[in-house]
Scaffold this active site. Structure first.
Site, PDB file in Angstrom:
ATOM      1  N   GLY A  30      10.216   3.114  -3.684  1.00 14.36           N
ATOM      2  CA  GLY A  30      10.758   3.979  -2.651  1.00 14.36           C
ATOM      3  C   GLY A  30      10.693   3.234  -1.340  1.00 14.36           C
ATOM      4  O   GLY A  30      11.119   2.086  -1.261  1.00 14.36           O
ATOM      5  N   SER A  88       7.870   2.046   1.365  1.00 13.34           N
ATOM      6  CA  SER A  88       6.410   2.000   1.397  1.00 13.34           C
ATOM      7  C   SER A  88       5.829   2.531   2.705  1.00 13.34           C
ATOM      8  O   SER A  88       4.739   3.118   2.699  1.00 13.34           O
ATOM      9  CB  SER A  88       5.909   0.588   1.113  1.00 13.34           C
ATOM     10  OG  SER A  88       6.397  -0.325   2.069  1.00 13.34           O
ATOM     11  N   CYS A 125       7.202  -1.797  -7.140  1.00  8.46           N
ATOM     12  CA  CYS A 125       7.947  -2.073  -5.908  1.00  8.46           C
ATOM     13  C   CYS A 125       7.215  -1.513  -4.685  1.00  8.46           C
ATOM     14  O   CYS A 125       6.156  -2.022  -4.340  1.00  8.46           O
ATOM     15  CB  CYS A 125       9.380  -1.560  -6.050  1.00  8.46           C
ATOM     16  SG  CYS A 125      10.505  -2.404  -4.923  1.00  8.46           S
ATOM     17  N   ILE A 178      14.936  -4.229  -6.372  1.00 10.80           N
ATOM     18  CA  ILE A 178      15.693  -3.553  -5.309  1.00 10.80           C
ATOM     19  C   ILE A 178      14.914  -3.700  -4.002  1.00 10.80           C
ATOM     20  O   ILE A 178      13.841  -3.106  -3.849  1.00 10.80           O
ATOM     21  CB  ILE A 178      15.892  -2.060  -5.636  1.00 10.80           C
ATOM     22  CG1 ILE A 178      16.605  -1.896  -6.988  1.00 10.80           C
ATOM     23  CG2 ILE A 178      16.692  -1.374  -4.521  1.00 10.80           C
ATOM     24  CD1 ILE A 178      16.609  -0.475  -7.516  1.00 10.80           C
ATOM     25  N   ARG A 179      15.433  -4.507  -3.100  1.00  8.98           N
ATOM     26  CA  ARG A 179      14.711  -4.775  -1.839  1.00  8.98           C
ATOM     27  C   ARG A 179      13.233  -5.001  -2.118  1.00  8.98           C
ATOM     28  O   ARG A 179      12.345  -4.391  -1.502  1.00  8.98           O
ATOM     29  CB  ARG A 179      14.884  -3.626  -0.845  1.00  8.98           C
ATOM     30  CG  ARG A 179      16.312  -3.446  -0.409  1.00  8.98           C
ATOM     31  CD  ARG A 179      16.461  -2.293   0.574  1.00  8.98           C
ATOM     32  NE  ARG A 179      17.855  -2.098   0.921  1.00  8.98           N
ATOM     33  CZ  ARG A 179      18.486  -2.807   1.855  1.00  8.98           C
ATOM     34  NH1 ARG A 179      17.849  -3.723   2.552  1.00  8.98           N
ATOM     35  NH2 ARG A 179      19.753  -2.590   2.100  1.00  8.98           N
ATOM     36  N   HIS A 237      11.406  -2.754 -10.995  1.00 11.14           N
ATOM     37  CA  HIS A 237      11.401  -1.389 -11.533  1.00 11.14           C
ATOM     38  C   HIS A 237      11.638  -1.422 -13.042  1.00 11.14           C
ATOM     39  O   HIS A 237      12.792  -1.404 -13.472  1.00 11.14           O
ATOM     40  CB  HIS A 237      12.561  -0.598 -10.918  1.00 11.14           C
ATOM     41  CG  HIS A 237      12.409  -0.285  -9.469  1.00 11.14           C
ATOM     42  ND1 HIS A 237      11.917   0.913  -9.006  1.00 11.14           N
ATOM     43  CD2 HIS A 237      12.704  -1.009  -8.374  1.00 11.14           C
ATOM     44  CE1 HIS A 237      11.915   0.913  -7.684  1.00 11.14           C
ATOM     45  NE2 HIS A 237      12.387  -0.240  -7.279  1.00 11.14           N
ATOM     46  N   GLU A 256      11.130   1.039 -14.979  1.00 20.39           N
ATOM     47  CA  GLU A 256      11.564   2.390 -15.366  1.00 20.39           C
ATOM     48  C   GLU A 256      13.067   2.596 -15.189  1.00 20.39           C
ATOM     49  O   GLU A 256      13.628   3.531 -15.736  1.00 20.39           O
ATOM     50  CB  GLU A 256      10.763   3.447 -14.575  1.00 20.39           C
ATOM     51  CG  GLU A 256      11.214   3.707 -13.146  1.00 20.39           C
ATOM     52  CD  GLU A 256      10.889   2.588 -12.158  1.00 20.39           C
ATOM     53  OE1 GLU A 256      10.286   1.574 -12.547  1.00 20.39           O
ATOM     54  OE2 GLU A 256      11.281   2.741 -10.983  1.00 20.39           O
TER      55      GLU A 256
HETATM   56  N1  GLN Z   1      11.799  -2.336   0.434  1.00 21.87           N
HETATM   57  C1  GLN Z   1      10.917  -1.234   0.128  1.00 21.87           C
HETATM   58  C2  GLN Z   1       9.661  -1.304   0.988  1.00 21.87           C
HETATM   59  O1  GLN Z   1       9.372  -2.306   1.542  1.00 21.87           O
HETATM   60  C3  GLN Z   1      10.552  -1.206  -1.349  1.00 21.87           C
HETATM   61  C4  GLN Z   1      11.807  -0.996  -2.179  1.00 21.87           C
HETATM   62  C5  GLN Z   1      11.577  -0.356  -3.521  1.00 21.87           C
HETATM   63  O2  GLN Z   1      10.554   0.269  -3.767  1.00 21.87           O
HETATM   64  N2  GLN Z   1      12.569  -0.452  -4.380  1.00 21.87           N
HETATM   65  O3  GLN Z   1       8.967  -0.355   1.078  1.00 21.87           O
END
Ligand code: GLN
Length: 212
Positions: A46, A48, A78, A134-135, A171, A173
């Site tokens: 998500g 952080s 993540c 993802i990021r 991820h 999941e």
């Molecule tokens: N880029 C988000 C962060 O730094 C983490 C991205 C993710 O959980 N998919 O919080």
């Protein structure tokens, strides 16, 4: 045996579904008292910063640390990995400093902020993990008690384990990968019913560090 998924924000529903798919009782966790009878906890991906703030605001920090101290497994994916890290590059304040690592957020930059790859994770067997980034963060450095369980081909660390704490930059999941959830469920079952000779070692959350 019951595993919680922190459901403040982010991709929690997919973790609940992954746990149920392997026959594990799973609950969404939003309140401190929901942590009392858990045998494990997943902290999802998500954002952080938001998640760290909500953990503090909703008084979840102490009961999560207590759960880890009892030896229950925690699994962060993540943003969840960032939330569990003892040091966040750039000096953001850690909230659940359970993993002796330094993590860098958004480590892949704009060109490549999301990608998927096949990742070798020997701990989970010969079949590679289809990993969705993802990021994503990466682990920049690890302390002496941390096992690196996956690296990208360029050597960057993207999955670690320190005793009962497991974390991935990616991820699992989101790709129908349930082997990490099985690993956590196995650890949670051992925590729920520690038979003889399991060698259970709770996480030394509040250990005092002495000397060099
Ligand atoms: N880029 C988000 C962060 O730094 C983490 C991205 C993710 O959980 N998919 O919080």
């Amino acid at each position: 045996m019951k595993i919680g998924v922190l459901a403040l924000q982010g991709a929690f529903a997919e973790h609940v579904a992954a746990l149920r798919a392997i026959g594990v009782e799973a609950v969404e966790v939003r309140l401190p008292e929901q942590l009392d009878d858990l045998d494990g906890l997943i902290i999802p991906g998500g954002e952080s910063t938001t998640m760290r703030n909500l953990i503090r605001r909703w008084n979840l920090r102490e009961p999560i640390l207590a759960l880890a101290e009892r030896g229950a497994p925690l699994f962060g994916t993540c943003a969840g990995m960032i939330v569990l890290s003892r040091q966040i590059e750039g000096g953001e304040e850690p909230v659940l400093p359970l993993l002796d690592v330094t993590v860098a957020r958004n480590a892949f930059g704009r060109q490549l902020d999301s990608f998927e790859t096949e990742l070798s994770v020997p701990l989970l067997g010969d079949t590679p993990v289809h990993a969705v980034f993802i990021r994503a963060p990466v682990i920049e450095s690890v302390g002496p008690d941390v096992d690196v369980i996956a690296r990208l081909e360029d050597g960057r660390i993207v999955a670690v384990r320190e005793r009962n704490i497991v974390a991935t930059s990616f991820h699992p999941e989101l790709a129908g990968e349930t082997r990490f959830h099985r690993l956590i469920a196995t650890m949670a079952a051992e925590h729920a019913d520690p038979g003889e000779g399991t060698g259970r070692r709770p996480h030394p959350t509040r250990r005092t560090r002495q000397g060099g």
